[in-house]
Design a protein around this motif. Structure first.
Motif, PDB file in Angstrom:
ATOM      1  N   ASN A   5       0.826  -1.206   0.000  1.00 31.07           N
ATOM      2  CA  ASN A   5       0.000   0.000   0.000  1.00 31.07           C
ATOM      3  C   ASN A   5       0.859   1.254   0.000  1.00 31.07           C
ATOM      4  O   ASN A   5       0.542   2.235  -0.678  1.00 31.07           O
ATOM      5  N   SER A  60       2.225   1.662  -3.485  1.00 30.74           N
ATOM      6  CA  SER A  60       1.193   2.171  -4.397  1.00 30.74           C
ATOM      7  C   SER A  60       0.973   3.665  -4.189  1.00 30.74           C
ATOM      8  O   SER A  60       0.791   4.423  -5.151  1.00 30.74           O
ATOM      9  N   HIS A  61       0.992   4.071  -2.943  1.00 26.53           N
ATOM     10  CA  HIS A  61       0.844   5.495  -2.614  1.00 26.53           C
ATOM     11  C   HIS A  61       1.956   6.294  -3.283  1.00 26.53           C
ATOM     12  O   HIS A  61       1.720   7.375  -3.854  1.00 26.53           O
ATOM     13  N   ASN A  75       1.495   6.644  -7.051  1.00 26.51           N
ATOM     14  CA  ASN A  75       0.502   7.697  -7.296  1.00 26.51           C
ATOM     15  C   ASN A  75       1.130   9.077  -7.181  1.00 26.51           C
ATOM     16  O   ASN A  75       0.837   9.972  -7.974  1.00 26.51           O
ATOM     17  N   PHE A 112      -0.034  -4.998  -8.103  1.00 21.40           N
ATOM     18  CA  PHE A 112      -0.936  -4.501  -7.064  1.00 21.40           C
ATOM     19  C   PHE A 112      -1.429  -3.095  -7.405  1.00 21.40           C
ATOM     20  O   PHE A 112      -2.624  -2.796  -7.294  1.00 21.40           O
ATOM     21  N   PHE A 113      -0.494  -2.233  -7.823  1.00 23.66           N
ATOM     22  CA  PHE A 113      -0.885  -0.863  -8.145  1.00 23.66           C
ATOM     23  C   PHE A 113      -1.882  -0.844  -9.298  1.00 23.66           C
ATOM     24  O   PHE A 113      -2.895  -0.128  -9.254  1.00 23.66           O
ATOM     25  N   THR A 114      -1.593  -1.625 -10.340  1.00 20.97           N
ATOM     26  CA  THR A 114      -2.468  -1.656 -11.511  1.00 20.97           C
ATOM     27  C   THR A 114      -3.856  -2.165 -11.155  1.00 20.97           C
ATOM     28  O   THR A 114      -4.870  -1.644 -11.647  1.00 20.97           O
ATOM     29  N   ASN A 115      -3.918  -3.166 -10.294  1.00 23.39           N
ATOM     30  CA  ASN A 115      -5.212  -3.703  -9.861  1.00 23.39           C
ATOM     31  C   ASN A 115      -6.025  -2.659  -9.111  1.00 23.39           C
ATOM     32  O   ASN A 115      -7.249  -2.581  -9.253  1.00 23.39           O
ATOM     33  N   GLN A 116      -5.339  -1.824  -8.338  1.00 21.32           N
ATOM     34  CA  GLN A 116      -6.014  -0.792  -7.551  1.00 21.32           C
ATOM     35  C   GLN A 116      -6.335   0.452  -8.379  1.00 21.32           C
ATOM     36  O   GLN A 116      -7.288   1.178  -8.069  1.00 21.32           O
ATOM     37  N   ASN A 117      -5.531   0.691  -9.434  1.00 19.89           N
ATOM     38  CA  ASN A 117      -5.680   1.920 -10.218  1.00 19.89           C
ATOM     39  C   ASN A 117      -5.650   1.630 -11.722  1.00 19.89           C
ATOM     40  O   ASN A 117      -4.821   2.190 -12.453  1.00 19.89           O
ATOM     41  N   ILE A 131      -4.984 -11.930 -10.280  1.00 16.75           N
ATOM     42  CA  ILE A 131      -5.048 -10.488 -10.559  1.00 16.75           C
ATOM     43  C   ILE A 131      -4.690 -10.222 -12.011  1.00 16.75           C
ATOM     44  O   ILE A 131      -5.371  -9.463 -12.710  1.00 16.75           O
ATOM     45  N   LYS A 139     -10.203  -4.944 -17.238  1.00 14.02           N
ATOM     46  CA  LYS A 139     -10.212  -3.585 -16.688  1.00 14.02           C
ATOM     47  C   LYS A 139      -9.585  -2.586 -17.663  1.00 14.02           C
ATOM     48  O   LYS A 139      -9.348  -1.430 -17.308  1.00 14.02           O
TER      49      LYS A 139
END
Length: 319
Positions: free
Chosen positions: A89, A92-93, A96, A121-126, A245, A252
């Motif tokens: 996390n 990912s922050h 961003n 992980f970042f791509t999945n979230q954003n 993922i 997506k």
């Protein structure tokens, strides 16, 4: 009302100061024209940095018409931060923040080794912020890789009557598979048996390695030995399998590609076959006489593949 406005103003000032301080702590550098398609390189680790990619490939890739950004994750390499947690996390922050810092809306990510998991992980979230996710020698099923390394190394050690390695592998297999020591010693075994080395160094690879080793970037090859310990202490998602993922990303709107060395010893043929089913055969690029670092082992070929990948408009099959 006046007091409330003062409070809001103070909060904004504090927030702005924090962001400026954060930007100063997080090392990043851009290569090329910002009008060109943006690419962010995400390095391996935890304990890694971007110096090898930056010192060998970033400018070369920018010369092909891309806006290439490299950075060191918080608490790793040149991004010194004693308060870093080293979690996904947090990573990912920071991605961003990199996107905001350079005024970008949508980027393509190059995830190398452990950076492949971070970028996934970042791509999945954003997903709305990622055009292409390009896995380069990227981990995607950690325990499968660890099992493969230990199993194949054990066979080799037994064949060579290498009792030191045999005992070490036995010890590793007795450890908690979710711990930092298990990961560290497994990679030590992989290094001992040459799993990260290209079989037959070419004149180009020798030159690229020498340029890096004698250049300025190798002097900045800072390693935080506490990073893996902090990661395993603070992150609950360890030894994970990101294939589910990856399968979901094309739905997506993310274009998925992979570039792997044919001689990368930390992946089994079955793993690569599983990955091909996810990316599609067209989007999986295997480089011969190449191990874990395609952008060093076979830089010219890697650059050609990257250019074709960035021009490719098709998507991976929807699974």
């Amino acid at each position: 009302m006046f007091t409330k406005k003062i409070s809001i103003l103070v909060a904004l000032i504090v927030s702005t100061c924090f962001q400026s301080l954060f930007a100063q702590n997080l090392y990043s550098k851009a290569y090329g024209d910002r009008k060109n398609p943006p690419l962010i390189y995400i390095h391996g680790g935890p304990r890694g940095n971007s110096t090898l990619f930056e010192g060998t490939t970033a400018q070369k890739l920018a010369d092909l018409g891309f806006f290439v950004i490299v950075y060191d994750r918080r608490g790793e390499g040149r991004s010194t931060d004693g308060s870093a947690k080293l979690t996904f996390n947090e990573a990912s922050h920071d991605i961003n923040d990199i996107i905001k810092q350079y005024g970008l809306k949508k980027v393509s990510l190059i995830g190398h080794s452990f950076g492949g998991i971070v970028s996934t992980f970042f791509t999945n979230q954003n997903p709305e912020k990622v055009d292409r996710l390009i896995l380069v020698g990227a981990l995607f099923a950690q325990q499968e890789s660890y099992d493969h390394v230990l199993r194949t190394a054990s066979k080799t050690a037994i064949a060579k009557n290498d009792t030191v390695s045999i005992h070490k592998i036995e010890y590793i297999n007795s450890l908690d598979k979710r711990g930092a020591e298990y990961r560290q010693l497994t990679y030590e075994i992989a290094s001992r048996f040459g799993y990260f080395k290209m079989p037959e160094p070419t004149e180009e690879s020798k030159r690229v390695n020498k340029e890096y080793e004698t250049g300025e970037f190798s002097k900045s090859n800072i390693r935080n030995n506490q990073a893996p310990i902090l990661f395993y202490k603070n992150e609950s998602s360890v030894n994970i399998d990101t294939k589910p993922i990856l399968r979901s990303l094309p739905r997506k709107g993310v274009k998925l590609f992979a570039v792997y060395g044919a001689n990368d010893g930390i992946f089994s043929s079955r793993q690569i076959s599983d990955l091909e089913k996810i990316t599609g055969k067209k989007n999986l690029h295997i480089i011969q006489n190449c191990s874990h670092y395609p952008f060093v082992d076979q830089r010219s070929q890697f650059l050609k593949i990257m250019k074709s990948v960035m021009e490719e408009k098709s998507k991976a099959p929807l699974i």
